[in-house]
Design a protein around this motif. Structure first.
Motif, short mmCIF file in Angstrom:
data_model
loop_
_atom_site.label_atom_id
_atom_site.label_comp_id
_atom_site.label_asym_id
_atom_site.label_seq_id
_atom_site.Cartn_x
_atom_site.Cartn_y
_atom_site.Cartn_z
N ASP A 1 64.41 68.13 45.05
CA ASP A 1 65.12 66.49 45.55
C ASP A 1 65.54 67.04 47.28
O ASP A 1 66.71 67.44 47.05
N ARG B 1 56.96 58.61 55.02
CA ARG B 1 57.74 58.14 54.85
C ARG B 1 57.05 57.67 53.57
O ARG B 1 57.70 57.15 52.53
N GLU B 2 55.82 56.83 53.46
CA GLU B 2 55.19 55.50 53.09
C GLU B 2 54.82 57.01 51.41
O GLU B 2 55.02 56.24 50.45
N ARG B 3 55.28 58.12 51.58
CA ARG B 3 55.73 58.84 50.43
C ARG B 3 56.60 59.61 50.12
O ARG B 3 56.53 60.23 49.01
N GLY B 4 57.64 58.93 50.73
CA GLY B 4 58.85 59.79 50.22
C GLY B 4 59.41 60.53 50.73
O GLY B 4 59.98 61.15 50.15
N ARG C 1 61.44 62.85 53.97
CA ARG C 1 62.39 63.24 54.77
C ARG C 1 63.03 64.28 55.56
O ARG C 1 62.66 65.01 54.32
N GLU D 1 62.63 60.09 60.25
CA GLU D 1 62.74 59.01 59.84
C GLU D 1 63.27 57.91 60.92
O GLU D 1 63.91 57.11 60.78
#
Length: 321
Positions: free
Chosen positions: A61, A88-91, A93, A315
């Motif tokens: 991560d 961002r919708e895909r997580g 950053r 972000e």
């Protein structure tokens, strides 16, 4: 953010397709989606990024660094808000660097050094960069207004020559190939009014024209020779605008059209030497996807093109650098 190294993702959004390459810890993942002409380019890019990450496999991560070269900007600032939202919708950053595809083609072909790069695939765009920071972009106007010497131009020009053969009641290899690729010429206008061909479809015909040229068809050979002259003419124009017409700088060609170097380079090289005698034709070191990876690798990839790259956090609010 954690201290994990960023996953680097290069994306090349062209007219006919969108390619993504993700790299981390010596491993690579690939993704491909439809291109700009399929609509919703931000969605295509995000899907390609997602596919590349899935192909890469598990990673710690941490942040990502996305570098994107995209067609369709015509020298304008790239819109990034929709793309940032989809990432961002895909997580995801991290950071996002976006530029015209001429910039990533340049970085892939030459790296961050002065010179010029002719990127010729379905369309064509030329970018020249001088040591003092001046840049010049030539062509890239799209299939309807420009793209001289591109795959689309070659396909369309060959098709027109084939129709001239038909009008003169002169059978030929080019006319036969046109009928095989597009159907009977008598009904061609009506069918194309109902469903106009995409630029990439016509560009695909350039490969057939190349085969005919290598087999000795004079009309096909003339199309490729003319394409070389037109591409060199655009390169010379870009060098002059950047103040490099008399400079000893490299000029590289990249993209699918330059894969037919045997047909293209003789006239390209001659015309380039006439217009810019000190310029040095060189082979491209790598492709635009490698240039997109270089774009997100750090400041070195952006230094030569200050003002042409949008750099932002995924972000946060975007800003030019």
């Amino acid at each position: 953010m954690s201290g994990a190294p960023a996953v680097r993702i290069g994306v090349d959004l062209g007219q006919g397709g969108c390619r993504a390459l993700a790299r981390h810890d010596g491993r690579s993942g690939h993704g491909r989606t439809p291109g700009f002409w399929s609509g919703q380019p931000a969605a295509r890019v995000a899907d390609a990024v997602g596919a590349a990450l899935a192909d890469l496999g598990p990673v710690p991560d941490g942040p990502v660094a996305v570098g994107l070269g995209m067609t369709g900007l015509n020298g304008q600032s790239p819109p990034v808000d929709d793309l940032r939202a989809r990432l961002r919708e895909r997580g995801l950053r991290g950071t996002l660097d976006v530029a015209d595809d001429s910039v990533t083609a340049y970085l892939g072909a030459l790296g961050p050094v002065p010179g010029a790069v002719v990127a010729a695939g379905t369309g064509v765009v030329v970018l020249a960069a001088a040591p003092d920071g001046r840049t010049a972009r030539v062509d890239g106007w799209g299939a309807a207004l420009g793209d001289r010497g591109s795959g689309h131009w070659i396909g369309r020009t060959a098709l027109r020559l084939a129709l001239r053969q038909r009008d003169r009641d002169r059978a030929g290899a080019l006319l036969d190939a046109t009928v095989a690729a597009f159907g009977p010429v008598e009904t061609l206008p009506a069918r194309w009014r109902e469903r106009p061909p995409t630029p990439e479809r016509l560009a695909g015909f350039a490969g057939t024209v190349a085969e005919l040229a290598r087999a000795g068809d004079p009309d096909s050979r003339s199309v490729w020779r003319r394409a070389g002259v037109l591409l060199a003419d655009s390169a010379v124009a870009a060098l002059r605008q950047a103040g490099l017409a008399g400079a000893d700088v490299p000029v590289a060609g990249t993209g699918g059209v330059f894969a037919a170097a045997d047909l293209l380079l003789p006239t390209f090289t001659r015309a380039l030497r006439v217009g810019a005698p000190c310029a040095r034709p060189v082979g491209a070191a790598a492709d635009p996807l490698a240039g997109a990876l270089a774009l997100c690798a750090g400041p070195a990839g952006r230094t030569l093109f200050t003002g042409l790259v949008v750099h932002c956090d995924i972000e946060e609010r975007a800003g030019k650098r």
